[in-house]
Design a protein around this motif. Structure first.
Motif, PDB file in Angstrom:
ATOM      1  N   GLY A 114      40.939  83.543 -38.577  1.00 48.48           N
ATOM      2  CA  GLY A 114      40.744  84.730 -39.319  1.00 48.48           C
ATOM      3  C   GLY A 114      40.583  84.715 -41.327  1.00 48.48           C
ATOM      4  N   ASP A 115      40.343  83.605 -40.936  1.00 50.11           N
ATOM      5  CA  ASP A 115      39.321  83.494 -42.500  1.00 50.11           C
ATOM      6  C   ASP A 115      38.586  84.374 -43.342  1.00 50.11           C
ATOM      7  OD1 ASP A 115      41.549  82.294 -43.716  1.00 50.11           O
ATOM      8  OD2 ASP A 115      40.516  80.191 -43.771  1.00 50.11           O
ATOM      9  N   VAL A 116      38.155  85.782 -43.712  1.00 46.17           N
ATOM     10  CA  VAL A 116      37.492  86.135 -44.480  1.00 46.17           C
ATOM     11  C   VAL A 116      36.282  85.410 -45.277  1.00 46.17           C
ATOM     12  CG1 VAL A 116      36.624  88.227 -45.568  1.00 46.17           C
ATOM     13  CG2 VAL A 116      39.312  88.719 -43.987  1.00 46.17           C
ATOM     14  N   PRO A 131      31.767  91.154 -48.156  1.00 41.50           N
ATOM     15  CA  PRO A 131      32.603  90.399 -47.249  1.00 41.50           C
ATOM     16  C   PRO A 131      31.040  90.323 -46.309  1.00 41.50           C
ATOM     17  CG  PRO A 131      33.866  92.706 -47.873  1.00 41.50           C
ATOM     18  CD  PRO A 131      32.394  92.392 -48.403  1.00 41.50           C
ATOM     19  N   LYS A 134      33.970  87.012 -40.591  1.00 41.64           N
ATOM     20  CA  LYS A 134      35.360  86.503 -40.386  1.00 41.64           C
ATOM     21  C   LYS A 134      35.183  85.522 -39.462  1.00 41.64           C
ATOM     22  CE  LYS A 134      39.005  89.300 -39.990  1.00 41.64           C
ATOM     23  NZ  LYS A 134      39.971  90.526 -39.502  1.00 41.64           N
ATOM     24  N   THR A 136      36.034  83.402 -36.602  1.00 40.21           N
ATOM     25  CA  THR A 136      37.126  83.494 -35.210  1.00 40.21           C
ATOM     26  C   THR A 136      37.486  82.019 -34.536  1.00 40.21           C
ATOM     27  OG1 THR A 136      34.902  83.666 -33.761  1.00 40.21           O
ATOM     28  CG2 THR A 136      35.651  85.366 -34.782  1.00 40.21           C
ATOM     29  N   ALA A 154      31.027  90.921 -40.767  1.00 42.67           N
ATOM     30  CA  ALA A 154      31.547  92.174 -41.169  1.00 42.67           C
ATOM     31  C   ALA A 154      30.563  93.180 -41.027  1.00 42.67           C
ATOM     32  CB  ALA A 154      31.423  92.126 -42.632  1.00 42.67           C
TER      33      ALA A 154
END
Length: 186
Positions: A114-116, A131, A134, A136, A154
Motif C-alpha cells: 500500500g505504500d506510495v 507518483p 504503489k 502491492t 500509478a
C-alpha cells in the motif's frame, strides 16, 4: 487534468503531446510514440508525465515524433522513495504493462503493501515527488541486503492519449540545502 497538473508546478516547463503509436507487448519492449520531436524542443531522457504520475522518459527522437520508454519496460529504472518513510530504491519495469519491481530497497527499511512510491530526484532525469506507483507485495528474506516488492504503476500506460513532456525543471530543489548537508552544523 493535464492543465491543472502543469499549472500546479510552476518551476517546471511542459510540452503537451498526443500519443500516436503504442507498442506494449505482454512481455518485452514497452514504447509509446508521441507527436512531438526535436523540432519541438524534445530531447532524449526528458521525463514524460500525466496528472496521475510518471509515464516514462524520451528514448529516441525524430524531427516531429519521439519514442517514450515507459516505466513498465524492463530497460526502465526510476529512482524512488517511499512517501511514508523516505526509504529509497529503484522501480524497474518487468516488461508487462501493469507491473514493476522495487529494487535496491534495503531489507531493514520500512516498506509495506500500500505504500506510495514517488520519484526521489536522485537519478538526474525525473523531478522529485512525482507518483510512480504503489507497493502491492513485499518479500523479505532472512538473509541478503535487499527486499523485493511488486509495484503497480500509478499510470495505466495502455490508456494514454495525451501526455506532458517535462522540457525543464529547476534542479535547485533537488539538492540538499547546505545547512543540512553532511558535515555541516546548523
Amino acid at each position: 487534468k493535464l492543465l491543472a497538473f502543469a499549472e500546479h508546478s510552476a518551476a517546471r516547463r511542459y510540452l503537451g503531446a498526443r500519443v500516436i503509436g503504442v507498442r506494449l507487448g505482454t512481455v518485452g519492449r514497452q514504447l509509446l510514440t508521441i507527436d512531438r520531436g526535436a523540432d519541438d524542443g524534445v530531447a532524449r531522457m526528458m521525463p514524460v508525465v500525466v496528472g496521475e504520475g510518471v509515464v516514462g522518459r524520451v528514448h529516441q527522437v525524430a524531427g516531429h515524433s519521439a519514442d517514450v520508454l515507459v516505466v513498465t519496460d524492463s530497460n526502465s529504472a526510476v529512482a524512488v522513495r517511499v512517501d511514508r518513510t523516505r526509504a529509497r530504491g529503484n522501480v524497474r519495469g518487468m516488461g508487462k504493462p501493469d507491473l514493476c519491481n522495487l529494487e535496491y530497497a534495503l531489507r531493514t527499511e520500512d516498506v509495506m503493501e500500500g505504500d506510495v512510491l514517488v520519484t526521489s530526484g536522485t537519478d538526474g532525469v525525473f523531478p522529485r515527488g512525482l507518483p510512480v506507483g504503489k507497493v502491492t507485495q513485499v518479500a523479505r528474506e532472512k538473509h541478503g541486503l535487499f527486499q523485493d516488492a511488486r509495484v503497480v504503476p500509478a499510470v495505466d500506460v495502455t490508456r494514454l492519449e495525451e501526455v506532458l513532456v517535462v522540457t525543464s525543471f529547476e534542479r535547485s530543489d533537488e539538492v540538499m540545502p547546505a545547512a543540512y548537508a553532511p558535515g555541516t552544523r546548523p
